[in-house]
Design an enzyme around this catalytic site. Structure first.
Site, PDB file in Angstrom:
ATOM      1  N   CYS A   4      28.959   7.042   2.545  1.00 28.76           N
ATOM      2  CA  CYS A   4      27.668   6.892   1.856  1.00 28.76           C
ATOM      3  C   CYS A   4      27.591   5.543   1.160  1.00 28.76           C
ATOM      4  CB  CYS A   4      27.502   7.945   0.775  1.00 28.76           C
ATOM      5  SG  CYS A   4      27.904   9.570   1.307  1.00 28.76           S
ATOM      6  N   ASN A  37      33.407   9.086  11.446  1.00 27.93           N
ATOM      7  CA  ASN A  37      32.015   9.402  11.204  1.00 27.93           C
ATOM      8  C   ASN A  37      31.206   8.669  12.285  1.00 27.93           C
ATOM      9  OD1 ASN A  37      29.547  10.171   9.917  1.00 27.93           O
ATOM     10  ND2 ASN A  37      30.676  10.290   7.988  1.00 27.93           N
TER      11      ASN A  37
HETATM   12  C1  LIG Z   1      23.214  15.759  13.008  1.00 29.36           C
HETATM   13  C2  LIG Z   1      24.493  15.276  12.385  1.00 29.36           C
HETATM   14  C3  LIG Z   1      24.679  15.402  11.001  1.00 29.36           C
HETATM   15  C4  LIG Z   1      25.860  14.952  10.398  1.00 29.36           C
HETATM   16  N1  LIG Z   1      26.033  15.129   9.048  1.00 29.36           N
HETATM   17  C5  LIG Z   1      27.225  14.783   8.479  1.00 29.36           C
HETATM   18  C6  LIG Z   1      27.479  15.044   7.096  1.00 29.36           C
HETATM   19  O1  LIG Z   1      26.651  15.621   6.390  1.00 29.36           O
HETATM   20  N2  LIG Z   1      28.675  14.662   6.573  1.00 29.36           N
HETATM   21  C7  LIG Z   1      29.641  14.063   7.342  1.00 29.36           C
HETATM   22  O2  LIG Z   1      30.705  13.771   6.839  1.00 29.36           O
HETATM   23  N3  LIG Z   1      29.419  13.808   8.653  1.00 29.36           N
HETATM   24  C8  LIG Z   1      28.247  14.150   9.232  1.00 29.36           C
HETATM   25  N4  LIG Z   1      28.039  13.908  10.580  1.00 29.36           N
HETATM   26  C9  LIG Z   1      29.100  13.250  11.370  1.00 29.36           C
HETATM   27  C10 LIG Z   1      29.950  14.259  12.140  1.00 29.36           C
HETATM   28  O3  LIG Z   1      30.579  15.176  11.244  1.00 29.36           O
HETATM   29  C11 LIG Z   1      31.003  13.560  12.998  1.00 29.36           C
HETATM   30  O4  LIG Z   1      31.834  12.788  12.163  1.00 29.36           O
HETATM   31  C12 LIG Z   1      30.405  12.634  14.031  1.00 29.36           C
HETATM   32  O5  LIG Z   1      29.202  13.176  14.526  1.00 29.36           O
HETATM   33  C13 LIG Z   1      31.361  12.329  15.193  1.00 29.36           C
HETATM   34  O6  LIG Z   1      31.643  13.483  15.949  1.00 29.36           O
HETATM   35  P1  LIG Z   1      30.878  13.893  17.296  1.00 29.36           P
HETATM   36  O7  LIG Z   1      30.886  12.709  18.200  1.00 29.36           O
HETATM   37  O8  LIG Z   1      31.649  15.055  17.826  1.00 29.36           O
HETATM   38  O9  LIG Z   1      29.481  14.257  16.892  1.00 29.36           O
HETATM   39  C14 LIG Z   1      26.867  14.344  11.194  1.00 29.36           C
HETATM   40  C15 LIG Z   1      26.670  14.217  12.583  1.00 29.36           C
HETATM   41  C16 LIG Z   1      25.515  14.683  13.183  1.00 29.36           C
HETATM   42  C17 LIG Z   1      25.349  14.541  14.680  1.00 29.36           C
END
Ligand SMILES: Cc1cc2nc3c(=O)[nH]c(=O)nc-3n(C[C@H](O)[C@H](O)[C@H](O)COP(=O)(O)O)c2cc1C
Ligand SMILES: Cc1cc2nc3c(=O)[nH]c(=O)nc-3n(C[C@H](O)[C@H](O)[C@H](O)COP(=O)(O)OP(=O)(O)OC[C@H]3O[C@@H](n4cnc5c(N)ncnc54)[C@H](O)[C@@H]3O)c2cc1C
Ligand code: FES
Lengths: 288, 315
Positions: B143, B205
């Site tokens: 953040c 992230n």
């Molecule tokens: C719709 C959405 C909302 C997310 N919200 C958060 C969040 O609130 N806090 C956080 O730490 N990461 C958040 N992320 C990041 C995911 O937890 C993760 O780190 C990231 O999407 C990579 O993984 P992936 O490729 O499997 O999606 C969010 C991702 C997506 C797609």
């Protein structure tokens, strides 16, 4: 919500840009008009949300032999891809998404207003409301359909075949009232006392029949946002008729998990995919 | 899907258990924060107790609506999101979401914490750490720092270390620091978190990106930029997990693009003790259960008897 494999049984063009697809299988999760399904397409990461246009449940108690119909407009790569799918192909679909329209508020003289690609979900609503006409709880169903031009028109006959009173507006005036659905609405209502009194629907075959004026009791709508805003102002605020409006938003999941589709309402934050897509006029907060 | 049961060469079921910061998990699969809500949408579909655990939506001190919509854009093999940490705020999470979650999930849960100041991280961590249900705290330092000119805490080793030492003071529960991939030297940030008292590192992230709408000639996402995630980012995530494994001794939770049991094995070989699955949940709501069901057969295929033996095997 249910994730199911559905088999395409029909995929045909209704107009040069609007297609109808029928999918067979377990559609038991579809419980209300205005709900949508979310299709997984080859080569696309996100699913494509499309409204339920019609549903038939079949006779299998497990719901395995139903059919759901969707009508889609070719807009980008995904909907273009869909036009190439042939009957027999299987699709991974999330079914029964969203709240849908609550028809119990229709009253005796409901009004359905659809613009362009917002017309499909109103068909199932109209069909179910016409069943209520036969039960006696609804007296008549009026439908206003808006298109850009005559060659983009579809489903006018289908609504008429259900027994609805249908009014058409085209932006270029090639058919029906020239203008938008709001122009067709204004043409329907008369100035006798209140804006929301509709034109008389006397018996067309009897020249002596007395015109009978009706007050629309509720409206159901779906279409582009500028249309929804105009209807909110004219039908809800000015004519004083409450209604239910279906909204679109870009979606991540389609089932309430990602907060990708949130909006503000009078009753707090809502997810278009789960708490919507249908919102009541009383709860809508317009942005900007 | 049919239940998958396999017997390996020596007649034992491959062991999927792992230990993450002192807590043993039945398997390493964790739905990632922001893609699993508070669990109930998925609990309607299947018994979510089959999960290793899950990381709930990023929680802040105050309720947040998040960014304006559109918040989502499609990309090749993935998506952009700019939800902007919509959440009901820590007090409501504790009074409303956690009791509802307790009805459907009986394992320790991972609490994901966000904040726009060090003080906010501390306050949210302290409140969530006091909840019995919370097993781990995952501190998302991606953040922007409102007091530090809006630069993300996670892009600067000093600021990252500052957040970690501050939250360390308010809890003894395992602290997992979630790193942003939008940095030039991920190893340096990870080392700084470890030195400040972190018990684990999670990454990655989302990667900052954007898409335009050709018709309007403007960004699709109202916030202009969004975070890229999904299968496309897997190689980037794998590389970063590999680098961080070399840099720190504390366990790593690897994520970014995971959508199959094979991805889980690959991420663990790069150095992850457990894995998170994000965007894949949004398009296939059953994906985590499917991965868990397929893990034993997939382990067999590669001659793996226990997942613990492959952590960091690539080094
Ligand atoms: C719709 C959405 C909302 C997310 N919200 C958060 C969040 O609130 N806090 C956080 O730490 N990461 C958040 N992320 C990041 C995911 O937890 C993760 O780190 C990231 O999407 C990579 O993984 P992936 O490729 O499997 O999606 C969010 C991702 C997506 C797609
Ligand atoms: C609840 C709901 C019901 C809908 N019902 C219908 C319907 O009955 N018939 C119909 O033709 N269309 C309907 N739409 C719009 C339809 O989802 C989009 O036209 C379609 O997703 C476009 O996909 P594409 O790949 O052709 O376009 P692209 O622009 O290539 O799509 C890229 C991404 O943007 C998303 N997207 C683009 N336009 C929209 C939009 N207007 N709304 C939501 N997401 C969008 C796509 O889903 C995809 O993720 C509905 C949308 C929603 C939210
Ligand atoms: S699209 Fe994910 S919550 Fe609505």
């Amino acid at each position: 919500m249910k994730q199911v494999i559905l088999t395409i049984t029909e995929n045909t063009a209704l107009t040069p840009t609007t297609w109808r697809m029928k999918l067979a299988g377990d559609v038991s999760a579809v419980t209300a008009p205005g709900q949508f399904i979310d299709l997984r397409l080859d080569g696309h990461f996100l699913r494509r949300p499309i409204s339920v246009n019609d549903v038939e449940y079949g006779t299998d108690p497990d719901g395995g032999d139903g059919t759901v119909t969707i009508i889609y407009k070719v807009l980008g790569h995904g909907t273009e891809e869909m036009t190439h799918y042939l009957p027999g192909r299987e699709l991974d679909v999330l079914t029964g998404l969203g709240n849908g329209y609550d028809l119990s508020d229709a009253g005796e003289h409901p009004l359905l207003i659809g613009g362009g690609v917002g017309i499909p979900p109103l068909y199932l609503a109209a069909r179910q409301l016409m069943q209520r006409v036969r039960d006696g709880s609804v007296k008549d169903v009026t439908v206003i359909l808006g298109f850009n031009s005559e060659d983009e028109m579809y489903y006018v006959d289908e609504f008429e075949e259900l027994g609805c009173r249908v009014a058409v507006a085209t932006a270029d005036g090639s058919c029906g009232v020239k203008g938008f659905v709001t122009d067709a609405f204004r043409a329907l209502v008369t100035e006798c006392g209140s804006l929301c009194i509709a034109e008389a629907f006397g018996d067309e075959n009897d020249p002596d029949s007395e015109p009978e004026y009706v007050r629309y009791t509720h409206f159901f709508t779906c279409g582009p946002e500028p249309m929804l805003r105009a209807l909110y102002k004219e039908v809800y605020e000015e004519a004083g008729i409450s209604g239910q409006m279906s909204f679109e938003e870009r979606m991540g999941c389609g089932f309430g998990a990602c907060m990708g589709c949130s909006c503000r309402t009078v009753t707090g934050y809502k997810r278009i995919c789960k708490d919507g897509p249908v919102l009541r006029t009383e709860e809508i907060l317009w942005q900007k | 899907m049919a239940e998958v049961r396999t017997i390996s060469m020596d007649n034992t079921i491959p062991d999927t258990r792992v230990e993450l910061c002192g807590i043993t998990m039945d398997n390493p699969v964790i739905p990632a924060s922001g893609t699993f809500g508070y669990g109930y949408e998925f609990a309607e579909l299947y018994d979510i107790n089959c999960l290793g655990t899950f990381s709930f939506k990023g929680t802040t001190g105050e309720p947040r609506f998040g960014n304006e919509t559109p918040r989502i854009a499609e990309c090749p093999s993935g998506m952009l999101n700019a939800v902007g940490l919509q959440n009901p705020g820590v007090d409501k999470v504790i009074s409303e979401e956690l009791p509802r979650l307790a009805a459907v999930f009986s394992k320790p849960v991972m609490a994901n914490v966000s904040g726009f100041s060090v003080e906010e991280y501390v306050r949210v961590t302290e409140k969530l750490a006091a909840q019995d249900m919370v097993g781990w705290l995952e501190i998302n330092i991606s953040c922007p720092n409102v007091h530090g000119g809006g630069m993300s805490f996670g892009t600067d080793p000093c600021m990252a270390g500052e957040v970690v030492s501050a939250v360390r003071k308010v809890t003894d529960k395992p602290l997992i620091i979630k790193l942003s991939p939008n940095v030039t030297n991920i190893a340096e940030i990870a080392r700084s978190c470890e030195a400040a008292g972190a018990d684990g590192i999670s990454l990655i992230n989302t990667l900052m990106g954007m898409r335009l709408n050709l018709r309007t000639r403007k960004p699709i996402i109202a916030n202009v930029t969004g975070g890229y995630s999904g299968p496309a980012v897997f190689p980037v995530a794998l590389r970063m997990v590999y680098q961080v494994y070399d840099a720190v001794k504390i366990p790593i939770v690897g994520m970014g693009g995971i959508s199959s049991a094979e991805d889980v094995l690959e991420m663990m070989m790069a150095g992850a003790t457990a894995v998170e699955v994000g965007a894949a949940n949004l398009v296939d709501p059953y994906v985590c259960r499917t991965i868990i069901e397929e893990l034993p057969v997939t382990m067999e295929r590669y001659g793996i008897r226990s997942l613990r033996e492959i952590i960091g095997a690539a080094h």
